[in-house]
Design a protein around this motif. Structure first.
Motif, PDB file in Angstrom:
ATOM      1  N   PHE A  19       0.836  -1.202   0.000  1.00 57.24           N
ATOM      2  CA  PHE A  19       0.000   0.000   0.000  1.00 57.24           C
ATOM      3  C   PHE A  19       0.865   1.245   0.000  1.00 57.24           C
ATOM      4  O   PHE A  19       0.637   2.184  -0.759  1.00 57.24           O
ATOM      5  CB  PHE A  19      -0.891   0.020   1.246  1.00 57.24           C
ATOM      6  CG  PHE A  19      -2.261  -0.522   0.993  1.00 57.24           C
ATOM      7  CD1 PHE A  19      -3.212   0.280   0.391  1.00 57.24           C
ATOM      8  CD2 PHE A  19      -2.591  -1.810   1.339  1.00 57.24           C
ATOM      9  CE1 PHE A  19      -4.472  -0.212   0.153  1.00 57.24           C
ATOM     10  CE2 PHE A  19      -3.849  -2.305   1.101  1.00 57.24           C
ATOM     11  CZ  PHE A  19      -4.795  -1.507   0.509  1.00 57.24           C
ATOM     12  N   ILE A  20       1.869   1.257   0.890  1.00 52.45           N
ATOM     13  CA  ILE A  20       2.661   2.470   1.036  1.00 52.45           C
ATOM     14  C   ILE A  20       3.489   2.722  -0.219  1.00 52.45           C
ATOM     15  O   ILE A  20       3.575   3.851  -0.705  1.00 52.45           O
ATOM     16  CB  ILE A  20       3.511   2.376   2.316  1.00 52.45           C
ATOM     17  CG1 ILE A  20       2.546   2.446   3.516  1.00 52.45           C
ATOM     18  CG2 ILE A  20       4.527   3.496   2.387  1.00 52.45           C
ATOM     19  CD1 ILE A  20       3.184   2.295   4.841  1.00 52.45           C
TER      20      ILE A  20
ATOM     21  N   THR B  33       2.683   1.809  -3.239  1.00 49.82           N
ATOM     22  CA  THR B  33       1.767   2.302  -4.269  1.00 49.82           C
ATOM     23  C   THR B  33       1.465   3.774  -4.058  1.00 49.82           C
ATOM     24  O   THR B  33       1.411   4.550  -5.018  1.00 49.82           O
ATOM     25  CB  THR B  33       0.460   1.496  -4.241  1.00 49.82           C
ATOM     26  OG1 THR B  33       0.778   0.122  -4.240  1.00 49.82           O
ATOM     27  CG2 THR B  33      -0.393   1.803  -5.454  1.00 49.82           C
ATOM     28  N   GLY B  34       1.303   4.185  -2.790  1.00 49.63           N
ATOM     29  CA  GLY B  34       1.075   5.596  -2.501  1.00 49.63           C
ATOM     30  C   GLY B  34       2.233   6.451  -2.983  1.00 49.63           C
ATOM     31  O   GLY B  34       2.035   7.482  -3.627  1.00 49.63           O
ATOM     32  N   LEU B  35       3.470   6.000  -2.725  1.00 47.24           N
ATOM     33  CA  LEU B  35       4.637   6.774  -3.155  1.00 47.24           C
ATOM     34  C   LEU B  35       4.716   6.832  -4.673  1.00 47.24           C
ATOM     35  O   LEU B  35       5.037   7.867  -5.260  1.00 47.24           O
ATOM     36  CB  LEU B  35       5.917   6.157  -2.579  1.00 47.24           C
ATOM     37  CG  LEU B  35       6.006   6.214  -1.062  1.00 47.24           C
ATOM     38  CD1 LEU B  35       7.249   5.497  -0.578  1.00 47.24           C
ATOM     39  CD2 LEU B  35       6.035   7.655  -0.585  1.00 47.24           C
TER      40      LEU B  35
ATOM     41  N   ALA C 258       2.201   6.710  -6.657  1.00 47.64           N
ATOM     42  CA  ALA C 258       1.142   7.611  -7.118  1.00 47.64           C
ATOM     43  C   ALA C 258       1.593   9.057  -7.000  1.00 47.64           C
ATOM     44  O   ALA C 258       1.312   9.876  -7.874  1.00 47.64           O
ATOM     45  CB  ALA C 258      -0.125   7.375  -6.312  1.00 47.64           C
TER      46      ALA C 258
END
Lengths: 245, 214
Positions: A186-187, A189-191, A193
């Motif tokens: 998740f983290i 993918t956030g970075l 994005a």
């Protein structure tokens, strides 16, 4: 130009995974190995390229307000847009089934690589999302719809390929135990994005440099207009004075 | 618990924490992330999913013996699509502004993996009452995460909750803003939703070691 712009926009700026979070479930579930990620990504491009233009036709000639006018005058006032969800998902489910049968018949090798992913795709939100965004963004022609389908498919493919490669590497890193697996994905993918957000300026970046020239040119035009008006007023005044005399 | 036996109560309580659909089963992430910039949108989304999953589970469970297994995916999709159309029309009629904010994500409840996942895993093999409880429980677990994420993103991002300025007025410099507090506009951008969910997973798994993956 319009086509190129839409193509790059749907790959990078409006990337399905990073900008709108479509298809996250399969993105997280099938990204443990690069080879399977490539298979699923290819299947998504394939199905999007078929279903988006098809749903565009449905939307244009069946669902939009006034779309039925080709049947005759009395049908022109119908608005069937509330049926779009059920029509789109039915098209997608049947197309996926059809594609599966055709591919199995004509290209067993492709079927073996795509085969297991095709049924998964019917319930992938990226596919339905592609059609719904096509509808809400009012894409103008069939060609652009095809372009949009392929573009967003490639965007999704890039995203799943990148995360699969990172997850293969991160297995050798010392991640805090509670974050292992899902949390760190998740983290990351956030970075990613956040990184993809920098593409946002890709299509508008050139405008800022062009602006000063444009405005100064516009000012020149206005100045000339004012001069002309002044001259006109002066001549009008002279004429008026002459006639008064 | 007069009404519910212990087993039935677990159907509702399990998905709230130890078997949460988002943080443990990894289902229904798409919509969870995209619409959580405001608390209000999160609550509406949670209620919509509660409705669709509760009713849908009962319908599928009632039909479970007559659905041919080969075409069950299409049957399930039609049931969900019909329910989602109801939700969409109700939202358009009574909360038009909100339905604009949610845009395509109402439609995407159809392909929300939570719904198909529960149909496949539970409703096809259990009676209507137990399926109803399971649907309600899973939708509540999903809604819980949505509301937590929405709460933090709206509070830290725009300093409001449900539109009320709980931290004072940023323009007139009252409340917290008087001592130099600033809103973190970054929280409103979509990547932060992923990071907030990542942190929730981290906290949950550090508290319960049994959930840690290898």
């Amino acid at each position: 130009m319009e086509h190129i712009e839409l193509f790059f926009k749907s790959i990078f700026i409006d990337n399905m995974v990073f900008a709108t979070f479509l298809g996250m479930c399969s993105y997280l579930a099938v990204s443990k190995k690069v080879s399977t990620a490539v298979g699923l990504g290819a299947a998504v491009i394939f199905v999007l390229a078929i279903t988006v233009p098809l749903n565009w036709l449905l939307d244009q000639y069946l669902l939009q307000p006034g779309a039925l006018s080709w049947l005759g005058e009395e049908y022109a006032s119908y608005d069937l847009s509330f049926l779009s969800f059920i029509m789109f998902i039915a098209t997608i489910a049947t197309m996926v089934q059809l594609v599966e049968i055709i591919v199995e018949k004509f290209s067993p090798s492709l079927y073996n690589s795509l085969g297991i992913f095709l049924p998964l795709i019917a319930v992938n939100c990226a596919i339905l999302g592609g059609s719904l965004f096509m509808q809400s963004r009012e894409i103008a022609t069939l060609g652009l719809a095809l372009n949009y389908g392929i573009g967003s498919g490639i965007g999704w493919f890039l995203a799943i390929l990148a995360i699969a490669a990172i997850r293969e590497k991160i297995r050798y890193s010392n991640v805090p135990p509670a974050l292992r697996g899902l949390g760190i994905t998740f983290i990351i993918t956030g970075l990613m994005a956040i990184g993809f957000m920098s593409f946002g300026g890709m299509l508008t970046g050139g405008d800022e440099e062009a602006k000063p020239e444009e405005t100064s040119a516009a000012i020149e035009v206005i100045k000339e207009d004012i001069k002309k008006e002044d001259a006109k007023v002066k001549s009008d005044l002279e004429i008026a004075e002459n006639t008064n005399k | 618990m007069g009404l519910l036996s212990k087993k039935d109560a677990n159907l509702i309580l399990d998905p709230l924490a130890d078997n949460n659909p988002i943080t443990i089963q990894v289902l229904g992430i798409c919509s969870a992330l995209a619409i959580t910039a405001e608390l209000k949108a999160s609550i509406v989304m949670a209620v919509s999913v509660l409705f669709v999953l509760g009713i849908g589970n009962v319908v599928i469970s009632l039909m479970r013996n007559i659905i041919p297994s080969k075409i069950r995916i299409i049957v399930q999709l039609v049931v969900v699509a019909a329910l989602v159309i109801i939700v969409d029309q109700v939202l358009k009629a009574y909360a038009y502004e909100l339905s604009k904010t949610l845009s395509v994500f109402v439609g995407l409840i159809i392909t929300n993996c939570i719904i198909m996942g529960r149909f496949e895993a539970f409703a096809l093999g259990n009676g209507p009452w137990r399926s109803f409880l399971d649907g309600i429980g899973n939708a509540a677990g999903y809604g819980l995460i949505l509301i937590i994420v929405g709460f933090f993103r709206e509070l830290l991002g725009s300093g409001t909750l449900l539109g009320f300025k709980v931290l004072g007025d940023p323009i007139e410099k009252t409340g917290l803003y008087a001592i130099g507090y600033e809103n973190n506009g970054f929280m409103l951008l979509s990547p932060m939703a992923l990071i907030v969910v990542g942190i929730i997973i981290w906290i949950q798994r550090s508290r319960n070691k049994a959930l840690i993956e290898d």
